[in-house]
Design a protein around this motif. Structure first.
Motif, PDB file in Angstrom:
ATOM      1  N   GLY A   1      -1.147  -7.607   5.020  1.00 41.44           N
ATOM      2  CA  GLY A   1      -0.645  -6.260   5.255  1.00 41.44           C
ATOM      3  C   GLY A   1      -1.118  -5.679   6.573  1.00 41.44           C
ATOM      4  N   MET A  60       2.696  -0.633  -3.067  1.00 41.23           N
ATOM      5  CA  MET A  60       3.457  -0.939  -4.271  1.00 41.23           C
ATOM      6  C   MET A  60       3.078  -2.314  -4.801  1.00 41.23           C
ATOM      7  N   GLY A 111       6.764  -7.476   1.764  1.00 37.89           N
ATOM      8  CA  GLY A 111       6.413  -7.251   3.162  1.00 37.89           C
ATOM      9  C   GLY A 111       6.691  -5.816   3.585  1.00 37.89           C
ATOM     10  N   ALA A 157       7.011  -3.221   1.677  1.00 41.58           N
ATOM     11  CA  ALA A 157       6.187  -2.266   0.943  1.00 41.58           C
ATOM     12  C   ALA A 157       4.785  -2.164   1.519  1.00 41.58           C
ATOM     13  N   LEU A 158       4.375  -3.164   2.316  1.00 35.52           N
ATOM     14  CA  LEU A 158       3.060  -3.092   2.949  1.00 35.52           C
ATOM     15  C   LEU A 158       3.123  -2.296   4.250  1.00 35.52           C
ATOM     16  N   GLY A 159       4.305  -1.821   4.593  1.00 34.87           N
ATOM     17  CA  GLY A 159       4.426  -1.023   5.808  1.00 34.87           C
ATOM     18  C   GLY A 159       4.869  -1.836   7.003  1.00 34.87           C
ATOM     19  N   VAL A 185      -4.464  -2.445   2.984  1.00 34.41           N
ATOM     20  CA  VAL A 185      -3.948  -1.545   4.028  1.00 34.41           C
ATOM     21  C   VAL A 185      -4.361  -0.099   3.766  1.00 34.41           C
ATOM     22  N   ARG A 233      -3.916  -7.285  -1.975  1.00 38.50           N
ATOM     23  CA  ARG A 233      -3.118  -7.210  -0.749  1.00 38.50           C
ATOM     24  C   ARG A 233      -2.669  -5.775  -0.488  1.00 38.50           C
ATOM     25  N   ALA A 234      -2.278  -5.093  -1.591  1.00 38.33           N
ATOM     26  CA  ALA A 234      -1.829  -3.708  -1.432  1.00 38.33           C
ATOM     27  C   ALA A 234      -2.999  -2.800  -1.051  1.00 38.33           C
TER      28      ALA A 234
END
Lengths: 320, 381
Positions: free
Chosen positions: A172, A152, B255, B257-259, A228, A224-225
């Motif tokens: 992440g 997101m 944080g 939302a990054l899992g 991962v 950053r999103a």
């Protein structure tokens, strides 16, 4: 007794259904020494709108995109119903735009898609959300893994202020406990290149993430999103606080990443929805009524010959 | 044609000199208002003198000062009203009140500090830090002996208090703020109530529950540390909670939302972002207890020689050292050591504050040398 990996329809981090044969191995790298391959990323350096043809020597990661489907999703905040029976199919490798006036439940819907909705105190939900055929609310996928696969980007750029630019990109991996075969430096470069930020920050990767301008911060958040390796990227009005140049950069990035990732974007900007998306859904909430999808379909059709007069009025700018 | 400041333009027919730009000083106070203020000060002094010495039988310095201040405000109001409209005059008078409030705060503070320094530096020798009171009697000189035992005691007791209350306080704050379960409200109420606990009650509590029951009546440094921890805990908890609440919710969501799990988000995002504030929380807690005498009176027992062991035997502390000297000694010569003890206590607080600021007080975006080295090793810098 089934092991968790058998319940998992994807091989983690590749997004490829297990039944599907592995893609052919990438073609061998070119024989010449390409250490001086600076022009490879030339399209990200210049601020003019020229786009070079895709370079065959850039090895692009295989698509890990997965479709995401919502069926009869309703949502509440306490007793207040904000969404009613919303069904939408967001196809893989496509950009779906969610449009509609403020307060019609677009952002809530987006947050339902990666289970951020439940973080709000008093939030409730009904319906089914499936990622590549797996129910993310009732299935066996842990919530952290769901959120890792469905990334997101928020309306307000929110890089971690205590981390450097490079650390922000790989944060992440640390936060989700994800292991990667590639080195951190490689991931940082790759993700920043994908987000169109590499050339601006390559010489100050050790600067704090907050030292960048707003548009750069937002692209850092995209990088950053991406780090991962999500299957879906949700974007909640990512350009609403940005200048036109940064907006254009991010739109380029979206066009770039949707080759590999499913993108869902909330936007208030009709032109942006037309430019970046292939599918579109129009949300509307009547007075004291929950939000519903009035119409959805291919973006071109929605903007040229919508079936509903309210859609026509909205896309022509007559209300909202 | 553009010419930068100070440059002579040679392209024109005659050389042009552009002087450097003159910066405009920003003024919020009109200097024209300063003279009437001085006048108001003098005339109010005269008026008060007249009232005190000629018209009424009033006496007393404090009353004179208050009367002077009141007349000064009144005259300042009339002068401002004569020159300006009501709004601006009111603004001026309020400004004077604010200024005098600031001064009223600084003057006693500086006076106390200055007084202690003046009184205390006589007996401040190296021996004050290296000797204890073992061989000091009532007839000895003020410079004889030292407070080594008291300094050690203070550091150990405050250290114990910090080791207990900082982890506990920050954990409680995390519970209140990050988890916020059903118990959050009662816990917050109890913490608030604890911060109003009289310090002698904290000492009494540890005395009856720890010293008498567990320790068989033996007073020691650990008991003192526990009593101080009781005093320190609410301050650390409440301040940490406020500081954690200031961390933007967007960072937590980013944080998650990054899992990330809740704990990873807390550890890698929330706590580092709040680090400076958490250091402030620890400093405030330290400031709360380092000068506390009452909880220690009942728990550490007092001692005149060095005892490193907090688990066995009575200990002293700087506050108790000062208290005992003024409580039991009768001569100004002996009181000198007490003043020096007070001065050393203030210096100790200063050193601890500066250390805490240096260790953890930089802004959240600061990247130190160690971190830079670590990043370079990973190839991220």
């Amino acid at each position: 007794m089934t092991s968790p990996s058998e319940l998992d329809p994807f091989e983690t981090h590749t997004g490829r259904p297990r039944s599907m044969p592995a893609p052919p191995p990438p073609s061998p790298p070119p024989a010449f020494d390409n250490t001086e391959a600076a022009p490879v990323y030339a399209r990200f350096t210049d601020t003019d709108t020229m786009t070079l043809p895709p370079d065959p020597f850039i090895a692009r990661p295989a698509s890990r995109s997965a479709g995401i489907t919502a069926q009869n999703v309703s949502a509440w905040f306490g007793d207040h119903k904000v969404l009613e029976r919303v069904s939408l199919d967001m196809a893989p490798n496509r950009v779906t735009a969610l449009i509609g006036p403020s307060g019609c439940g677009k952002s809530t819907f987006l947050r339902i898609l990666n289970r951020m909705h439940e973080l709000v105190h008093g939030a409730a939900l009904a319906g089914v959300v499936e990622l590549g055929g797996t129910d993310i609310y009732r299935g066996n996928l842990p919530v952290t893994e769901t959120r890792r696969r469905i990334g997101m980007v928020f309306q307000k750029p929110n890089p971690f202020p205590t981390m450097t630019i490079a650390e922000n990109v790989v944060s992440g991996l640390k936060l989700s406990g994800m292991k990667s075969t590639r080195s951190y430096a490689e991931i940082v470069e790759d993700c920043l290149v994908q987000a169109g930020l590499w050339n601006e920050v390559r010489n100050r990767l050790a600067a704090p993430g907050g030292s960048l301008s707003g548009g750069q911060q937002q692209r850092l958040c995209i990088a950053r999103a991406l780090a991962v390796e999500p299957h879906v990227l949700l974007m909640d009005e990512p350009c609403s606080a940005l200048d036109p140049t940064s907006t254009r950069r991010i739109e380029e990035t979206i066009a770039e990443i949707c080759e590999r990732i499913t993108v869902v974007i909330v936007t208030h900007n009709m032109q942006q929805a037309q430019r970046v998306s292939q599918s579109c859904a129009f949300f509307l909430a009547g007075e004291n009524e929950p939000g519903r999808i009035v119409e959805s379909g291919p973006t071109e059709r929605l903007f040229s010959e919508p079936e509903d007069t309210r859609t026509l009025d909205y896309v022509r700018g007559r209300f909202g | 044609m553009t010419t930068t400041a100070g440059e002579i333009d040679l392209r024109g027919d005659e050389p042009l000199y552009t002087p450097p730009e003159e910066r405009i000083p920003f003024r919020s106070v009109d200097p024209a208002d300063a003279w009437p203020l001085i006048g108001a000060g003098l005339s109010s002094l005269c008026l008060t003198w007249l009232i005190y010495e000629r018209l009424t039988p009033l006496t007393g310095t404090i009353g004179f000062g208050i009367a002077w201040y009141a007349t000064f405000l009144l005259i300042a109001w009339f002068v401002a009203r004569a020159n300006h409209d009501k709004l601006r005059a009111r603004d001026q008078v309020v400004r004077i009140v604010m200024w005098s409030g600031g001064l009223a705060l600084i003057v006693p503070l500086v006076a106390i500090l200055g007084y202690i320094v003046l009184k205390g530096y006589h007996a401040l020798h190296a021996s004050f830090f290296t000797k204890d009171e073992r061989f000091v009697g009532s007839l000895d000189k003020g410079t004889s002996g030292g407070a080594r035992h008291a300094i050690i005691g203070t550091l150990e007791q405050v250290g114990i208090a910090m080791c207990i209350s900082v982890p506990l306080g920050i954990t409680t704050a995390l519970y209140l703020n990050e988890i916020g379960g059903r118990l959050a409200r009662p816990v917050r109420t109890i913490v608030d109530a604890m911060s109003a606990l009289p310090s002698i009650v904290a000492g009494l509590f540890i005395y009856t529950s720890f010293v008498v029951v567990i320790n068989h009546g033996q007073q020691n440094g650990l008991a003192g540390g526990l009593a101080l921890a009781v005093m320190m805990l609410p301050t650390v908890t409440r301040t940490s909670e406020i500081v954690l609440r200031l961390v933007p919710g967007g960072l937590r969501e980013a944080g998650l939302a990054l899992g990330a799990t809740d704990w990873r988000t807390t550890r890698n995002v929330v706590l580092p972002t709040a680090r400076t504030g958490l250091v402030t929380a620890v400093i405030l807690g330290l400031a709360r207890v380092i000068g506390e005498t009452a909880p220690l009176l009942l728990t550490i027992g007092g001692s005149r020689f060095v005892n490193w062991n907090v688990f066995k035997g009575q200990q002293s502390s700087l506050v108790l050292f000062v208290y005992n000297i003024f409580h039991t000694q009768t001569t100004a010569e002996q009181w000198k050591r007490g003043w020096t003890g007070a001065l050393v206590l203030i210096l100790l607080v200063l050193v601890l504050f500066v250390t805490a600021r240096v260790i953890g007080g930089r802004g959240p975006a600061h990247i130190g040398r160690i971190k830079r080295w670590r990043l370079a090793r990973k190839g991220l810098a």
